[in-house]
Each structure stands twice: as structure tokens, then as C-alpha cells.
Design a protein around this motif. Sequence first.
Motif, PDB file in Angstrom:
ATOM      1  N   THR A   1      -9.205  -8.329  -1.090  1.00 51.52           N
ATOM      2  CA  THR A   1     -11.212  -9.000  -1.627  1.00 51.52           C
ATOM      3  C   THR A   1     -11.163  -8.682  -2.701  1.00 51.52           C
TER       4      THR A   1
ATOM      5  N   LEU B   1      -0.919   4.353  -1.054  1.00 50.67           N
ATOM      6  CA  LEU B   1      -2.483   4.385  -0.511  1.00 50.67           C
ATOM      7  C   LEU B   1      -2.207   4.699   1.093  1.00 50.67           C
TER       8      LEU B   1
ATOM      9  N   PHE C   1      -3.463  -2.406  -8.773  1.00 50.54           N
ATOM     10  CA  PHE C   1      -3.497  -3.063  -7.721  1.00 50.54           C
ATOM     11  C   PHE C   1      -5.140  -4.047  -7.588  1.00 50.54           C
TER      12      PHE C   1
ATOM     13  N   PHE D   1      -6.837  -5.998  -5.046  1.00 53.05           N
ATOM     14  CA  PHE D   1      -6.994  -6.404  -3.952  1.00 53.05           C
ATOM     15  C   PHE D   1      -7.298  -7.510  -3.106  1.00 53.05           C
TER      16      PHE D   1
ATOM     17  N   ILE E   1       0.419   2.841 -11.891  1.00 49.83           N
ATOM     18  CA  ILE E   1      -0.205   1.021 -10.745  1.00 49.83           C
ATOM     19  C   ILE E   1      -0.936   0.258 -11.061  1.00 49.83           C
TER      20      ILE E   1
ATOM     21  N   ALA F   1       1.758   1.996  -3.360  1.00 51.39           N
ATOM     22  CA  ALA F   1       0.229   2.421  -4.151  1.00 51.39           C
ATOM     23  C   ALA F   1       0.235   3.862  -4.432  1.00 51.39           C
TER      24      ALA F   1
ATOM     25  N   PRO G   1      -0.244  11.193  -5.240  1.00 53.75           N
ATOM     26  CA  PRO G   1      -0.997  10.407  -5.460  1.00 53.75           C
ATOM     27  C   PRO G   1      -1.004   9.154  -6.130  1.00 53.75           C
ATOM     28  N   PRO G   2      -1.962   8.187  -5.837  1.00 49.14           N
ATOM     29  CA  PRO G   2      -2.347   6.704  -6.214  1.00 49.14           C
ATOM     30  C   PRO G   2      -2.236   7.049  -7.824  1.00 49.14           C
ATOM     31  N   GLU G   3      -3.793   7.933  -8.345  1.00 43.96           N
ATOM     32  CA  GLU G   3      -3.775   7.700  -9.118  1.00 43.96           C
ATOM     33  C   GLU G   3      -3.135   7.961 -10.300  1.00 43.96           C
TER      34      GLU G   3
ATOM     35  N   ARG H   1       0.586  -1.503  -0.234  1.00 44.19           N
ATOM     36  CA  ARG H   1      -0.289  -0.035  -0.182  1.00 44.19           C
ATOM     37  C   ARG H   1       1.208   1.397  -0.190  1.00 44.19           C
TER      38      ARG H   1
END
Lengths: 561, 385
Positions: free
Chosen positions: B101, B70, B97, B99, B95, B68, B89-91, B65
Amino acid sequence: MAKPRITEALDKLSSKKPIKYGVYSTAVIIFFALILLPPILGIIIKWNTMQQVLIKPELMSRALTAVANSFTIALFVSTIDVIAGVPMAWLITRGKSKWLNVLDTLADIPFVVPTAALGYSLLLFWSEPEGISSLFGSSLISPGWLLVTLLHFTFSYPVVVRVIVGALLDYKMEYEQASRTLGAPPLAAARTVTFPIIKPSLIAAFILAFSRSISETGATIIVAGIIFENGPVFIQKITDDFKAVPPRIDQFSYQGSLAFASFVLIVISLIIFGIIRILGPKLKLPIKRIWPTFERKLSYSKATLSRDSVTLLIFFAIILAPSLFVALPAFEAIFTETLPNAILGVSIWSEYWQSLILSYSLGAIVTVFNVIIGLPMAIIVARRKAGTLTSTVLDLLVNVPLIVPSIALGVSLKFFWKETFTFIPEMLLLIFAHLAITYPYFVRSMSAAIERIGVDTEEAARTLGAKPLGVFRTIILPLTKYSILSGAIMVFTRSVSETGATLAVVTTLRTAPVVIVDWVKQKLPVPVTPLEIGLGCGFLILFSFIILLALRLIVRGKGRY
Amino acid sequence: MQQVCLIRTRHRAKGGLTVPDVRIVNVTKKFGDIVAVKNVSLHIYDKEYFSLLGPSGCGKTTLLRLIAGLIQPDEGEIYIGDRLVNDIPPEDRDIGFVFQTFALFPHMNAWNNVIYGPKVKGFDMKKADTIGHEVLDMVRLHERLDAFPNELSGGMIQRIAVARALAAGAKTLLLDEPLGQLDAKVRNELRYEIRRMSKDLGLTAIHVTHDQSEAMAISDRIAVMKKGKVLQVGTPKELYMNPQSIFVAHFIGESNFLEGYVVNENTNEVSIEFRGGIRVSVTNKTVKRDDRVVLAIRPEVFIIEKGRKKSKNSMLGSVERVTFEGTNIRYEVRLENQDLVVIVKPSLVGEWFNTGEKVTVSFSSEKTRVFAYPDVGLREEIAVE
Ligand SMILES: Nc1ncnc2c1ncn2[C@@H]1O[C@H](COP(=O)(O)OP(=O)(O)O)[C@@H](O)[C@H]1O
Ligand SMILES: [Mg+2]
């Protein structure tokens, strides 16, 4: 430690089918007999009196205008509530500052202040010379539709914020994070992922705000002025006219107006609720369109800073300061002879203390009854004990009192009970009315809590040998005790605040909010000074705060209400 | 079929397996008192399939994370490509990702989940469409695209989640236990598929897992983590053949640990005495006389013979339990000094032994490793919790 004999015996009994059905059907019967049917039958009993209104176009158009005002304000305020509540809930749940906890608690204040006191506080703040108007030389907002709108915004906003905060806390952050890693700036992520997912909660928040606005009576009477009328104000004014000596309206027109206005209020409420229920899930936020550069700009730096500043400004200037403004005269009163008079119960104060005791004991009684008759119903709804279809229907019906304007509910309850049971004690009528109004709050929050406990947890307990009551005692109760408490808090505050239904059903008994309304409206033979009203409101708020704080300490950190 | 392959062309960039693509430099992340990632430095090379392996709670997800964006590191720097990304920032980190879940958007059907990335980046619908079909080809999924996540099976959800991450067109793919929620059978099939896709597209992949066999099977290199720290980085073979710590020797594959003291020290060899006076000598240059040590021996290294045989590094014992595992037979042998060792032999080669049989076990010293006895004790050192 051995189980006491009696629990063991009860546990055994609970696995007997007739007993189980007995408990559940009693709960359902009580719901129909005490809560759902009387208000409906009340209107039907007085169906004929409505002709009295239909033949008087003037009276009818006045009633219809009032009802229309109610719905216009409720729809407008609920919309603004959700629009203004979202950034606030976002700030509370996503912000990083330590002060947010304080903000979170502050956001609850207008919820805790009984609405009659809130109404007076707003009246002082916006219209009276000692409020913000002192800066302008004249009344900034005079009593009327604008002040009513502001008032409704003020007391429904915390409810909306609370619901959205809850939804954002429950929401799985991973959805939003997934959206970010796929290239969405924060604003686009919120718009395309977060809000569509928590949409049911946004709709629930809207409905709650709507129903509170439709029902609010006491505070609305205080700030409505002499010309503006919405549904509850109209009903109250007609009642005043009838009670005046000599009466300014005949008995048939009086009953007809009440029945007519209540009927229209109830029917339109149900229709609007139905429409929201049906159209809500179909309502789509515009996820199709994406504006990458524009949304990126709005997501960072200055844009978020100004969003947060505006949110806080609205909160402090429009919600918090006006809500607490009544503290000023209350504080001032401490240094005059008003305080000793009040404490000694001189003149108007003796009635005040009686009303306060009545309000709080009524709240307590209603809360206890709710727990007793509401729990089995919550289990039926959550666990579909009555079969899927019947349980779903019950689930819907339980909500009905929530969306029916409380004064309308009170009016028809009174019609019903007075017709069927002439000598019904007023106190009992009061309890029935408050029970009907608060019942949905308790059942809804309890059934939601029970649904969160997996059925498998219960089944595990059964396979280990627990009887149904044992499961309830050892699994459901410990896991939901905080929800029971928070449900109880909601019922209690709602009951203490309730003015509309109270005004509608009683003639002699007077609860605290009713007394405050009478004081502000100067309905007593002796004039009541602003300091006295301020102090009256102050005590009411203070005691409510203490009770809530005590309860909140018990619930602390465990459940939100 | 001659079709312009948007996803592929985007990824066909510079070659070579030597350019560091993701660089983590002295990164630390705390949650209150918990230090989830402790001063970690890693280089992950361009187009490499890299795994972060460790027991649950060791900080793998946190590290992923951090890469990434996050969450933000408390200390240290993270580079992706040539860019320092700490404040990006992540966007904007380029990358993808996946998850643990999967986090498929529950309010969108499978297809809309897949093309979310292209859409949100402002590509026109036609381009988004093409990319969507390409990645779905790649994950071999074409049916049920209008189904919502709650209507899909675990394997399908996993494919959609991977397709969605690929469709965003990132050069670096981060996968958090992407196979953890699947049935054993599906898991074994999909692990190779993920690697194949990543290699096909020339992506740099960082794959988090707690399953050492999964990591060994698909990784170019593995970083073994424990309690927020990276213990060792290497190819699966290096980690297996040359573990640098007791924990790695235990966590990668299987090892017997025998405790003893160094009683003699020569130029290249040391003699170690175990409980009960058993003496062995092994090649080692790091431990000294009187040191308390642990000798790690892989189960397949042991030679097992019937009766009492006298040879170098041999110990007597009796077979306590025999488990037939198909390809292998597994013996648990109680040594004279009451230590228990596990020995694994191919079932169709050599003779079999029975429970209760007296045996001699021996090993050749260059295939063992000697470690200093850990300060926290052996049990604690290899504990995975
Ligand atoms: N958001 C968080 N808040 C507090 N503690 C966290 C958070 N995320 C992870 N941790 C803690 O950090 C440690 C590492 O967690 P994680 O990275 O999820 O481990 P892994 O993925 O290897 O199982 C754990 O002790 C975990 O409890
Ligand atoms: Mg993890």
C-alpha cells in the motif's frame, strides 16, 4: 418472505421529497428548540439579574475564583490524562500478554461506576480513617482541591484510554513498520509517525476529558470539603443558601450568581474549545529532531519494562483501587441489619429505591428519545444532507452541549422553561436536561459510524432499486446496529451518572446520584451511617454493572464504546 | 557533473553473483492454525533480482515481513549478509521495504517522506539533502515534492515509496507487490525501472508478486510458492522449460494437461493411453507401468494440420473456437475423446484454421513433461485459491 404492506408503503413515502425534508427538518427543529436554544435563551432571560453580582465585588470574586478553579483543574487533569493514558493504551493494544484483555475490561470500570459513587469511594480511600490513611495515622489527602483533582483524573482517565485504544486499533500499522524499516527505533517511530497520525484522536480524548471534568458535579461536591469551590460547587452552595430556612441569600443575588457563574462557565468553555479546534491541527510534535542513540536506548529492555510497570502501578493504585474501595463497606453492610433494612425499604431506603427507579427509567427514556431524534441528525451530519456549509455548522453546534458544563446548562434550562412555561412538570424538565447533555454523545458516535459506511454502498443499494428508507433499513441499520447500541450505552451511563444538571433543574424529584450526595453530605434529618452509604453506592454500581454487562454481551467483539 | 554520489558509493561493495546475501533456513511461521510459511529455505545471492511468485494467500508477504523483521519466525533462521538476524529489530537489519500500500506517511510531504530515513538515522541535514536529491534523480521525480501523499497520483506515490526505501541506504531492498496498485500501462513501464535502479545501485532485491509475467520479465531468479511452501526456484527460463510440478507448469506460462495411464515402459520412453484409447509415447524415466499420470504440453508445442494425418503422437479433433490475439492466434480444439486442448500459433506464420474444421494435432515428445497424477486431484492441484 414478502415485505409487510406497511414497510412497503413507508419505503415508497420516503422517496417523496417533502417527506424526506420533513423528517430531516423536524430533527433539526427539535435540536434547536429543545437542545441548543433553551440554555442560551435561559441566560439571556436572566441577563439583568447579573447586575446583582456585579455590584457585590465579594460575591463576584468568589464566583470568578470558583470558575477559574474549574478550568485550571480541567486543563491540568486532561493533560495528565493524555500523558498517562498513552502508555496504557499502548500497553493494551501492543502488549503480547493474554492478561491484556482483562486489563482492557478493568480500564472501563471507573467509567461504569456512577461518579457520585466514585466520589464517595475516593473519599473513603484517600481521606477517611478506614482507607489508605489507616496506614499513616492521619488523613492522607483531606477533601479539597487535591482530592478533586485526583477524582477528576480517576473518572476521565478511562475515557481517554478508550479513545486512544480505539485510535491505535484503527491506525494502519504499516506506517510504523515503514518507519522501522527506514531505521527508526520504536520510540522514534512512535514519536515521528504514529502519534502525529493519531493526533486528532489525542485531541478528541483531551476534549472529552476536559468536558467531563468541567461538568462533573455530584462527586466533586462530595470530595470538595468545606472551603474549596469550583463552578458547580459554587452554584450548588448558593442554591443551598437560598433554600435554607431562613434563606442566607436574597432571591436576586441567588439568581444573579447562578446566571453569572453559568454564563462565564459557558463562554470560557466555548472559547477554550474554539482555541483547541483551531490550534490543535497546528500543534506539531517535534519531528524535526531525532536522537538516534538516546531513543534506541529508551526503546528497549529496561526502559520499556519500567514504563509498563509505572503505567500499571498508576492504574491499580490511583485509578482502580480507589474506584472500587466502596465495595468494602458495601460488603461489610451485608452482614449487618443494614442489608435487610435496605431490602425492606425501611426509613431512608424507600426514597433510595424510588430514586434508583427514577434514575434508570430516566436513563431509558432519554436513550429512546436520543435514538429517535438523534439518528436523522447523525445522517444529516455524516452525509452532509443539508449542504456542505450548513451541515458543517450543524456538526459544530451538535458539540456545544458537550462542552458546556452540565450544571450551567441545567441552570439556564430551568430559567428558560420556568419563565416560558411556568407549570412545566419537573419530570419533563429533567428529561429535557438529560436529553441536552447526552444528545452530542449519541449523534457523534452515530455519525462517525455512518461515515465509515462508504457512500458507494448506499448508492449500490439505490441502483438496485431500494428507496431511501429501504436503504436505511437494509444497509445503514444492519451495519451500524452495534454503534447504535454502544451510543445508547454511552447515553444511558451518562444520564444515570449525571448530577449537576439534575440538581440545577429539580426541587422535588431526586435521582440516585443526588440521593448519594445528600447522604454523604448528611443533609437528611436522620444521620446516615457509612455502611448505609456504602451499600447505597454498592447497589448503584452493581445494577449499572449488570445492565452494562448485558449490553456488552450483545455488542461483544463487534463495537467498542 | 562530478558530484560525490553518496548512495552509490555506499553500495559499491564486493562483487560476484555467488555470495549468498539473504539466507532463509527452515523457516516456519504460523498464525494460529494457519501455517503461512512452511519450512522454507532459500538462498538469495548478492546483487540478485529475486522474485517470490505465487497466488494470493500463499505466504509471500509473510515471508518478506519475516526477512524484514516485522514479524518473528516460529522456527528457523534468517541471515542477512553474514549476520543471523532473528533477534535484530527491523531498523538494524539494513533493509529497505516498499509496502504493497506504499504506506507513505500521510502527515509529511513527498520530500520529507524521502529524507525520513537519513534523518532518523541521525545524518546531518546537508547529507540528508544530498541523498534525497540523488534518489529523486534516480526515480526521475522532481516536481510536486511539497505535495502530500493524498494529492499525488498512483505512479508518483510508487516512485516516492521506492525513493524513500532507497534513501535509507540499505543494501537489501524488499518490495511487496510494488506494482500491484497501478494501471496496466504504468505498471509495465515501472517494472523495468525498478530492476534498473536496483542493478545500478548493486542492491539485492526481493520482489513479491502474484503476476507471473511480471516476475518472468524482471527477475534473475524466481521462487514459486504455494500454500506456504516453495515449490521450485530457478531462472525464468528454467521454470518455463523444466517445471518440476504440475502447479509450476500451470502457473508459469500456460499448459494443457492430459490425463492417462502408463501402458508400456521402455528404457527411455513410456507409452501413455488417454481416455478414448488415444496412445502417445514420451521420453520419461520416472513413471512406471500402470501409473496414473498427467501429461503437460505447452500450447505452442502442438503442431496443427488440416484433415486426418497419421504421424507419431497425433490426435484427431475439431476446432471449437478461434481467438485472434494480435501476435498470436489461439485455437481451442476438442479432441476425439472430448478433452479440450489450447493451441497457440503465431498469426503471421503458417496457415489459419476455422471453427468447425477437422484437424490433426501432434507434438514432439521431448517438449512435454509427464507427472504422476496428484493425490488431491488435478483440479485441486492447480487451483490458485
Ligand atoms: N497477521 C496475520 N494474522 C493472521 N493470519 C495472517 C496474518 N498475516 C497473514 N495471514 C495469513 O497467512 C496466509 C498468507 O498470507 P500472506 O503472506 O499475506 O499471503 P500473500 O502475500 O502471498 O498473499 C494467509 O492465509 C493469511 O490469511
Ligand atoms: Mg501479499
